[in-house]
Each structure stands twice: as C-alpha cells, then as structure tokens.
Scaffold this motif. Structure first.
Motif, PDB file in Angstrom:
ATOM      1  N   TYR A  53       0.833  -1.204   0.000  1.00 30.43           N
ATOM      2  CA  TYR A  53       0.000   0.000   0.000  1.00 30.43           C
ATOM      3  C   TYR A  53       0.864   1.250   0.000  1.00 30.43           C
ATOM      4  O   TYR A  53       0.702   2.152  -0.850  1.00 30.43           O
ATOM      5  CB  TYR A  53      -0.902  -0.065   1.235  1.00 30.43           C
ATOM      6  N   PHE A  54       1.827   1.328   0.932  1.00 31.49           N
ATOM      7  CA  PHE A  54       2.679   2.509   1.023  1.00 31.49           C
ATOM      8  C   PHE A  54       3.613   2.603  -0.169  1.00 31.49           C
ATOM      9  O   PHE A  54       3.934   3.695  -0.643  1.00 31.49           O
ATOM     10  CB  PHE A  54       3.467   2.474   2.329  1.00 31.49           C
ATOM     11  N   PHE A  55       4.056   1.436  -0.684  1.00 36.29           N
ATOM     12  CA  PHE A  55       4.895   1.424  -1.887  1.00 36.29           C
ATOM     13  C   PHE A  55       4.163   2.050  -3.062  1.00 36.29           C
ATOM     14  O   PHE A  55       4.679   2.946  -3.744  1.00 36.29           O
ATOM     15  CB  PHE A  55       5.304  -0.010  -2.232  1.00 36.29           C
ATOM     16  N   SER A  56       2.942   1.589  -3.331  1.00 40.06           N
ATOM     17  CA  SER A  56       2.187   2.089  -4.487  1.00 40.06           C
ATOM     18  C   SER A  56       1.817   3.558  -4.302  1.00 40.06           C
ATOM     19  O   SER A  56       1.844   4.345  -5.258  1.00 40.06           O
ATOM     20  CB  SER A  56       0.935   1.246  -4.711  1.00 40.06           C
ATOM     21  N   LEU A  57       1.504   3.935  -3.067  1.00 40.49           N
ATOM     22  CA  LEU A  57       1.100   5.314  -2.786  1.00 40.49           C
ATOM     23  C   LEU A  57       2.239   6.293  -3.041  1.00 40.49           C
ATOM     24  O   LEU A  57       2.086   7.306  -3.734  1.00 40.49           O
ATOM     25  CB  LEU A  57       0.627   5.414  -1.334  1.00 40.49           C
ATOM     26  N   LEU A  58       3.422   5.988  -2.490  1.00 42.51           N
ATOM     27  CA  LEU A  58       4.548   6.905  -2.679  1.00 42.51           C
ATOM     28  C   LEU A  58       5.155   6.800  -4.063  1.00 42.51           C
ATOM     29  O   LEU A  58       5.727   7.777  -4.557  1.00 42.51           O
ATOM     30  CB  LEU A  58       5.609   6.678  -1.594  1.00 42.51           C
ATOM     31  N   SER A  59       5.047   5.638  -4.703  1.00 42.31           N
ATOM     32  CA  SER A  59       5.444   5.563  -6.116  1.00 42.31           C
ATOM     33  C   SER A  59       4.610   6.536  -6.933  1.00 42.31           C
ATOM     34  O   SER A  59       5.126   7.278  -7.770  1.00 42.31           O
ATOM     35  CB  SER A  59       5.256   4.143  -6.662  1.00 42.31           C
ATOM     36  N   SER A  60       3.304   6.521  -6.685  1.00 37.57           N
ATOM     37  CA  SER A  60       2.390   7.412  -7.398  1.00 37.57           C
ATOM     38  C   SER A  60       2.759   8.870  -7.172  1.00 37.57           C
ATOM     39  O   SER A  60       2.829   9.665  -8.120  1.00 37.57           O
ATOM     40  CB  SER A  60       0.959   7.148  -6.928  1.00 37.57           C
ATOM     41  N   TYR A  61       3.009   9.222  -5.906  1.00 33.22           N
ATOM     42  CA  TYR A  61       3.343  10.615  -5.598  1.00 33.22           C
ATOM     43  C   TYR A  61       4.688  11.023  -6.191  1.00 33.22           C
ATOM     44  O   TYR A  61       4.823  12.109  -6.768  1.00 33.22           O
ATOM     45  CB  TYR A  61       3.352  10.832  -4.081  1.00 33.22           C
ATOM     46  N   TYR A  62       5.690  10.158  -6.081  1.00 31.34           N
ATOM     47  CA  TYR A  62       7.029  10.536  -6.536  1.00 31.34           C
ATOM     48  C   TYR A  62       7.184  10.504  -8.052  1.00 31.34           C
ATOM     49  O   TYR A  62       8.145  11.066  -8.578  1.00 31.34           O
ATOM     50  CB  TYR A  62       8.089   9.673  -5.850  1.00 31.34           C
ATOM     51  N   VAL A  63       6.259   9.864  -8.752  1.00 30.68           N
ATOM     52  CA  VAL A  63       6.196  10.062 -10.200  1.00 30.68           C
ATOM     53  C   VAL A  63       5.855  11.515 -10.500  1.00 30.68           C
ATOM     54  O   VAL A  63       6.360  12.126 -11.451  1.00 30.68           O
ATOM     55  CB  VAL A  63       5.144   9.112 -10.826  1.00 30.68           C
ATOM     56  N   LEU A 107       1.287  11.197 -15.637  1.00 23.94           N
ATOM     57  CA  LEU A 107       0.110  11.305 -14.772  1.00 23.94           C
ATOM     58  C   LEU A 107      -0.726  10.031 -14.830  1.00 23.94           C
ATOM     59  O   LEU A 107      -1.302   9.611 -13.811  1.00 23.94           O
ATOM     60  CB  LEU A 107      -0.734  12.509 -15.179  1.00 23.94           C
ATOM     61  N   LEU A 108      -0.810   9.401 -15.990  1.00 27.62           N
ATOM     62  CA  LEU A 108      -1.573   8.162 -16.113  1.00 27.62           C
ATOM     63  C   LEU A 108      -0.881   7.017 -15.374  1.00 27.62           C
ATOM     64  O   LEU A 108      -1.543   6.158 -14.771  1.00 27.62           O
ATOM     65  CB  LEU A 108      -1.760   7.805 -17.588  1.00 27.62           C
ATOM     66  N   ILE A 109       0.449   6.994 -15.422  1.00 28.60           N
ATOM     67  CA  ILE A 109       1.195   5.982 -14.660  1.00 28.60           C
ATOM     68  C   ILE A 109       0.933   6.145 -13.168  1.00 28.60           C
ATOM     69  O   ILE A 109       0.707   5.168 -12.433  1.00 28.60           O
ATOM     70  CB  ILE A 109       2.704   6.090 -14.964  1.00 28.60           C
ATOM     71  N   SER A 110       0.918   7.383 -12.707  1.00 25.48           N
ATOM     72  CA  SER A 110       0.636   7.666 -11.306  1.00 25.48           C
ATOM     73  C   SER A 110      -0.768   7.202 -10.920  1.00 25.48           C
ATOM     74  O   SER A 110      -0.978   6.616  -9.849  1.00 25.48           O
ATOM     75  CB  SER A 110       0.785   9.167 -11.038  1.00 25.48           C
ATOM     76  N   ALA A 111      -1.734   7.442 -11.787  1.00 27.27           N
ATOM     77  CA  ALA A 111      -3.116   7.025 -11.516  1.00 27.27           C
ATOM     78  C   ALA A 111      -3.218   5.507 -11.397  1.00 27.27           C
ATOM     79  O   ALA A 111      -3.949   4.981 -10.546  1.00 27.27           O
ATOM     80  CB  ALA A 111      -4.035   7.538 -12.619  1.00 27.27           C
ATOM     81  N   GLY A 112      -2.492   4.788 -12.243  1.00 28.73           N
ATOM     82  CA  GLY A 112      -2.497   3.327 -12.171  1.00 28.73           C
ATOM     83  C   GLY A 112      -1.956   2.810 -10.848  1.00 28.73           C
ATOM     84  O   GLY A 112      -2.486   1.856 -10.268  1.00 28.73           O
ATOM     85  N   LEU A 113      -0.917   3.456 -10.334  1.00 34.55           N
ATOM     86  CA  LEU A 113      -0.356   3.063  -9.042  1.00 34.55           C
ATOM     87  C   LEU A 113      -1.331   3.338  -7.897  1.00 34.55           C
ATOM     88  O   LEU A 113      -1.401   2.576  -6.930  1.00 34.55           O
ATOM     89  CB  LEU A 113       0.968   3.802  -8.804  1.00 34.55           C
ATOM     90  N   LEU A 114      -2.104   4.416  -8.015  1.00 38.06           N
ATOM     91  CA  LEU A 114      -3.117   4.703  -6.997  1.00 38.06           C
ATOM     92  C   LEU A 114      -4.206   3.629  -6.982  1.00 38.06           C
ATOM     93  O   LEU A 114      -4.756   3.316  -5.910  1.00 38.06           O
ATOM     94  CB  LEU A 114      -3.759   6.069  -7.255  1.00 38.06           C
TER      95      LEU A 114
END
Length: 444
Positions: free
Chosen positions: A36-46, A188-195
């Motif tokens: 959960y935290f991995f995907s969340l911060l991956s999304s943000y740091y993109v 932005l689309l990559i970030s949305a997928g991680l969310l």
C-alpha cells in the motif's frame, strides 16, 4: 491455487519473523501495508519532480502565493473529509479518497494534453499535488494507527515505512527514465495506475482486520464495530485539537518542521533555476535528487531505524533529527555554498522519512479513532500547509530585507533546537499515555 497462496504466505511470514520483528499472524497485514505505502509513494514521486518543475514554470518569485493557495485549498478540503468520515463507513471513505484523486489526475492529463494556458495549469497542478501528497499519506497513516496497536506500531512501522521508501525510489526513477520519451502528461496516467493498486491494498487490509476481530467475538458484530461510521460533525477535527494539549503540542511540532523545511525548499528552487536552463532537464534533476534522498532513506530504515527506537526510546528518537539539523544549519551559516546546502537538504529529508516520520506517527497510536482520523488529518493538512504558507512569507520577508543564506541559517539554528525540545517532550507524553492505557486495560 489456494494451497500455493497459503505456501507463499507461510514463506513470507517465516522470512519476516527472521528478518524483522513480525509476529505470527501479522505477515499478511504487513505485506499489504508495505505494498500500500509502496504504491502510494510511487504514485506521488512520479508526480513530485513534475510539481517542482511546475513551481519554476509558474514563477519562483510567486512560490509564496502558491503555498498560500495550497493552504486555502486545504481549508476547503478538510471539512469535506470530516463530513465523509462522519457519514460513511471506513471501507467506503478510504477508497473514495483515492478514487477522487485518480479522477483528478485524469482531468490534469487532459489539461496538459490540450496545452491550454500552461502557466495556469502549472499553478493549479502545484497546488493540487501539494494537497494530494499530504492528504493521501495522512489517510494512510491514520489507517495504520487504526490497524495496529502501540507495541505493534513500534515493531512494524519502520518496516512498513520501508515500503514507502522503495516506492519513493521507484517513482522518481520512472520519471527520470521516461519523462523525456513519453512527456509529462503520460506520467500522470502511470501515477493514476499506481493509486488503483493502493485501493486494492485497502480492501485486503480491511478484510484482514475483520477476520482478526472475528476470532475474538461474533464475526458479524466485530465487523460492524470496526466499520461503524465515526459520526460527529465536520468540525470535530479542529475542536479535538484545541481541546487537547497533547494534540496542540503535535501542532507546534509540525509548524517548526514546516518552517525549517520551507526555508531549505526555497533555496533549492532558486539555486536550481540558476544552474539548469532546460525545463525537462530540471525535472530529471529533481527526480535524481529524490532518488538520492530515498536511497539513503532505505539504508537508514533497513539497518538503523528499528534499532534506534528500541535502543534510545521514542522521545530521544523524535529529538534526533532536529538536533542533527541544528548542526546542518550551523554548517550552512559557516559555509553557505551549493554542495553544503544540497547535503543538508538530502540528509534532512532522508532523516525525516526514515526516522522522524515513523516516530511521529507513533504519537497517534495511543489516541481514539476520532482523533486518529479527524484531528490527525487536520494537523497533517491544514496545520502543515498553514505552516508552509506562513513560512514562505517569512522567508520572502527575510529576502526582501537583504538577508543571505548564511544569515537565514543562523536564524534557523535556535529554531531547530526548540523543535528538538518539543519533540522530546511529546515522546515522553506518548509513553505516559500508553502506560496509562495499559494499566486501564489490565495489561502487564
């Protein structure tokens, strides 16, 4: 298939018991919390390097207005969050928060693709992401403090935070590698997928807690108790803070943190603007700095954080980073040059993510559910961004008076010492509240 899944889970739990302080039955929850935290911060740091670049596009001399706009946006969003948490079950409002931001990312994707008034899109995106990152991370840690008890938090939060650090490494790596080939809007689309992956993790964790509670009493009643809406009014978060000296102390801690962080952020923006002319090259540079910060964070979390909390205790660990930053500001005051500034910034951010953040979240574990979601969210968003806004104008005022980096660093030094003292006292208070709770519950 189920047999294979159980085998994988058993191997995971056995490995965690050997490598970390994970007890039997906790492995599944730790895995999904980690992911959960991995995907969340991956999304943000993109998105973070893009935000930093949008801050420059919008105008470095306008940053204080962007920080103020972020604070105003927080004031509008927090009552809405209070309304949602009061009316909806946890399994409903947690996914809703992330689905809302996914929808926002799609709208920004369309705006970037249309190239409509880039400067206004840049300002809007800067403010939006500054709200997004605090909000989604605050909701994550509220959920964690709701899932785990105090002793579990001391054992597991460092490990769970490592998942975020790996995500924080992955996000800027994706941006640094792909942004010049794909362009800003595609990131932005990559970030949305991680969310979307974060939403899946929430579902799995709620299932785990429901089954765990069901083993203690009637399963249906246990689920109803866990998922019952918090209730109250949309303003309860604010009222809870002002009624509690402990929560007010956390507010002071947050304000001191944001003051010093903002000073360093403004210096970073000015220096990089002068050093690098190309927009996408600056975005890649910001991503590279994030990689350095998060690489160091990962090393500290893997080998130091858990040992620090166990060996030094929460109070001293909370005071450690402010004390080290005091030394950093003295170095800046004596040697106000670019390498020293970047070194202090990297060490400060790594220390915050690896040590200060997990320790600060432990302050909330001993509180009620209402305080964990409503009061914590108010502190993590409105107080945090309010501190940013005020700090940005203070910094602008210092610059208008002709103060240079060295002078501002000398001013920041005693503030860092005050921050260390407040952090230490809060750590002591948390230990007393935890001891009182254990006594009331009859725990040894």
């Amino acid at each position: 298939m189920k047999r294979n899944t159980k085998s994988i889970t058993l191997v995971w739990e056995t490995m965690l018991q050997h490598l970390a302080s994970v007890h039997s039955g906790e492995g599944r929850a730790v895995f999904w919390s980690f992911l959960y935290f991995f995907s969340l911060l991956s999304s943000y740091y993109v998105l973070r390097p893009i935000r930093d670049e949008m801050g420059i596009v919008a105008g470095v001399d306008q940053l204080q207005w962007l920080f103020t706009g972020t604070f105003v946006a927080m004031l509008l969003v927090v009552p809405l969050f209070g309304f949602i948490t009061s009316r909806l079950q946890r399994k409903q409002f947690l996914p809703f928060v992330y689905l809302f931001f996914i929808f926002n990312l799609i709208l920004f994707y369309l705006a970037f693709e249309s190239e409509y008034s880039l400067i206004y899109t840049a300002r809007g995106f800067f403010i939006w992401l500054s709200v997004f990152n605090l909000f989604v991370v605050s909701v994550f840690w509220s959920f964690m403090t709701d899932l785990y008890q105090n002793q579990q938090a001391k054992r597991l939060f460092g490990l769970i935070a490592t998942g975020g650090t790996l995500g924080a490494l992955t996000g800027p790596l994706l941006t640094a590698t792909l942004v010049q080939q794909l362009g800003t809007s595609q990131m932005l689309l990559i970030s949305a997928g991680l969310l979307c992956l974060s939403v899946l993790c929430i579902h799995q964790l709620i299932q785990w807690q429901s089954k765990k509670s069901g083993g203690k009493k009637d399963c249906k009643q246990a689920i109803e108790d866990i998922e019952r809406p918090i209730g109250g009014s949309i303003w309860d978060g604010i009222l809870l803070v002002f009624r509690s000296p402990y929560l007010m102390g956390i507010c002071v801690l947050m304000l001191l943190f944001t003051l010093l962080s903002t000073f360093l952020y403004f210096q970073q923006a000015q220096i990089i603007k002068l050093a690098v002319a190309d927009s996408e090259a600056r975005t890649a540079l910001f991503a590279t700095i994030d990689l350095a910060v998060n690489g160091l964070t990962l090393v500290i979390q893997a080998f130091i954080t858990a040992r620090l909390i166990k060996g030094m205790g929460l109070a001293l660990v909370l005071a450690l980073i402010p004390l080290l930053l005091t030394i950093g500001f003295i170095a800046l005051a004596l040697f106000p040059v670019l390498p020293v500034l970047i070194t202090v910034q990297v060490l400060r951010r790594a220390g915050n993510y690896a040590v200060m953040r997990p320790s600060r979240e432990m302050l909330y574990v001993v509180l009620s559910r209402e305080e964990k979601y409503k009061a914590k969210n108010f502190i993590d968003t409105v107080v945090y961004r309010g501190g940013d806004a005020v700090s940005s104008w203070i910094y602008t005022g210092f610059r208008s008076l002709g103060m240079n980096l060295s002078t501002i660093a000398w001013i920041a030094t005693p503030i860092a010492l005050i921050w260390a003292w407040v952090a230490f006292r809060l750590g002591q208070k948390q230990n007393r509240i935890a001891a009182q709770t254990n006594t009331l519950n009859g725990d040894e």
